[in-house]
Write a protein that holds these residues in place. Sequence first.
Motif, PDB file in Angstrom:
ATOM      1  N   VAL A  31      -0.860   1.825  -6.620  1.00 50.31           N
ATOM      2  CA  VAL A  31      -1.755   1.077  -5.736  1.00 50.31           C
ATOM      3  C   VAL A  31      -2.994   1.916  -5.431  1.00 50.31           C
ATOM      4  O   VAL A  31      -2.891   3.053  -4.969  1.00 50.31           O
ATOM      5  CB  VAL A  31      -1.031   0.690  -4.436  1.00 50.31           C
ATOM      6  CG1 VAL A  31      -1.986  -0.041  -3.495  1.00 50.31           C
ATOM      7  CG2 VAL A  31       0.190  -0.186  -4.747  1.00 50.31           C
TER       8      VAL A  31
ATOM      9  N   ALA B 126      -3.264  -6.273  -3.001  1.00 47.11           N
ATOM     10  CA  ALA B 126      -3.390  -4.951  -3.632  1.00 47.11           C
ATOM     11  C   ALA B 126      -4.137  -5.055  -4.950  1.00 47.11           C
ATOM     12  O   ALA B 126      -4.150  -6.099  -5.610  1.00 47.11           O
ATOM     13  CB  ALA B 126      -2.018  -4.335  -3.868  1.00 47.11           C
TER      14      ALA B 126
ATOM     15  N   SER C 159       2.717  -3.398  -0.178  1.00 46.14           N
ATOM     16  CA  SER C 159       1.753  -2.646  -0.995  1.00 46.14           C
ATOM     17  C   SER C 159       1.226  -1.387  -0.326  1.00 46.14           C
ATOM     18  O   SER C 159       0.448  -0.648  -0.937  1.00 46.14           O
ATOM     19  CB  SER C 159       0.572  -3.557  -1.351  1.00 46.14           C
ATOM     20  OG  SER C 159      -0.054  -4.044  -0.179  1.00 46.14           O
TER      21      SER C 159
ATOM     22  N   GLN D 147       4.309   0.482  -6.245  1.00 44.20           N
ATOM     23  CA  GLN D 147       4.937  -0.768  -5.809  1.00 44.20           C
ATOM     24  C   GLN D 147       5.454  -1.542  -7.008  1.00 44.20           C
ATOM     25  O   GLN D 147       4.813  -1.596  -8.065  1.00 44.20           O
ATOM     26  CB  GLN D 147       3.932  -1.636  -5.054  1.00 44.20           C
ATOM     27  CG  GLN D 147       4.538  -2.947  -4.528  1.00 44.20           C
ATOM     28  CD  GLN D 147       3.508  -3.857  -3.885  1.00 44.20           C
ATOM     29  OE1 GLN D 147       2.306  -3.638  -4.027  1.00 44.20           O
ATOM     30  NE2 GLN D 147       3.968  -4.868  -3.177  1.00 44.20           N
TER      31      GLN D 147
END
Length: 333
Positions: A40, A69, A100, A105
């Motif tokens: 992320v 995200a 996120s 993730q």
Amino acid sequence: MNTVPAVAALDGLPVSDPQSLVDVEVPVPDLRPHDLLVEVRAVSVNPVDVKVRAGLDRQAAPKVLGWDAAGVVRAVGEAVEGFSPGDEVWYAGDLTRSGSNTALQAVDARITSRKPASLSFAEAAALPLTTITAWEALFDRLRLTEESGGTLAVLAGAGGVGSIMIQLAKQRTRLRVLGSAGKPESEEWVRTMGADEVIDHHDLVASVRAVAPDGVEFLFTPNTQGNVATFAEVVKPFGQIVGIDDPHGLDLMPLKARSIAWHWEFMFTRSMFSTPDLAEQGRLLARTAELVDAGRIRTTLTTTIDDFSAAGLREAHRLVETGRTVGKVVVTR
């Protein structure tokens, strides 16, 4: 690497409390067959983030929030098609899974697409959740098409959903679009997004009648509480309304005499219930990316916080909680 840094909530504390969001370490997520593992790079904060955080009971384990995200794919599940490590992607996630606000993730590839090449990670992260909400409201709930005409009133036109809904309606329908605003900077933003007229949500009936004397065919609202009777005055008979909020004790009877239809839009429905058309969210994000890269849709990012930590996310939550932000607030890594 068995753990990664994340920001989590432990209790429904006020955002002013340093413990409302805290820095933690969480396990690297295991991938389901359809998952991507995403590094992320940027997240945006939406009212749903604030609502979930504030409503939490004491958690036995840290709860990682965050849905919007943009980032880079690092690994793919065995059933994933169309994505490879190194791809830059954007998505709005799944309310039932870990969020996120983390370095890595896991997200279902079917609700993901490649991000617009013309946008930075921060600019891209501002859009997915609000875009899905606006797209589904316009084209799934109201069933508008490129041939649809009439007038649409977008309430909270300077907000996250309103900002992208105005743009989508102008780019993908023939609608005349009214965007509501309540202060000069919001009015300027709504015009920048492409609204044909600006209306005042403090005096909705008078301002709508001034530009649409016979009323509007369609209305979008993120703020229904206490406003249904007003909606009945500005929406034409046989018109349609789509709402996204959670009004208590909702009474729709003022709409009955005019046969006005009410629709709910909740962008997490598809992922929560694993509906057969789950992949529609990935497809609509891909179509939006094309519109962005063609210069027809612009990012709604207005505030960037370059501090992917509990402190940075608390500040983002604080700004969104005021209810006075124009456009979107993004936190970058």
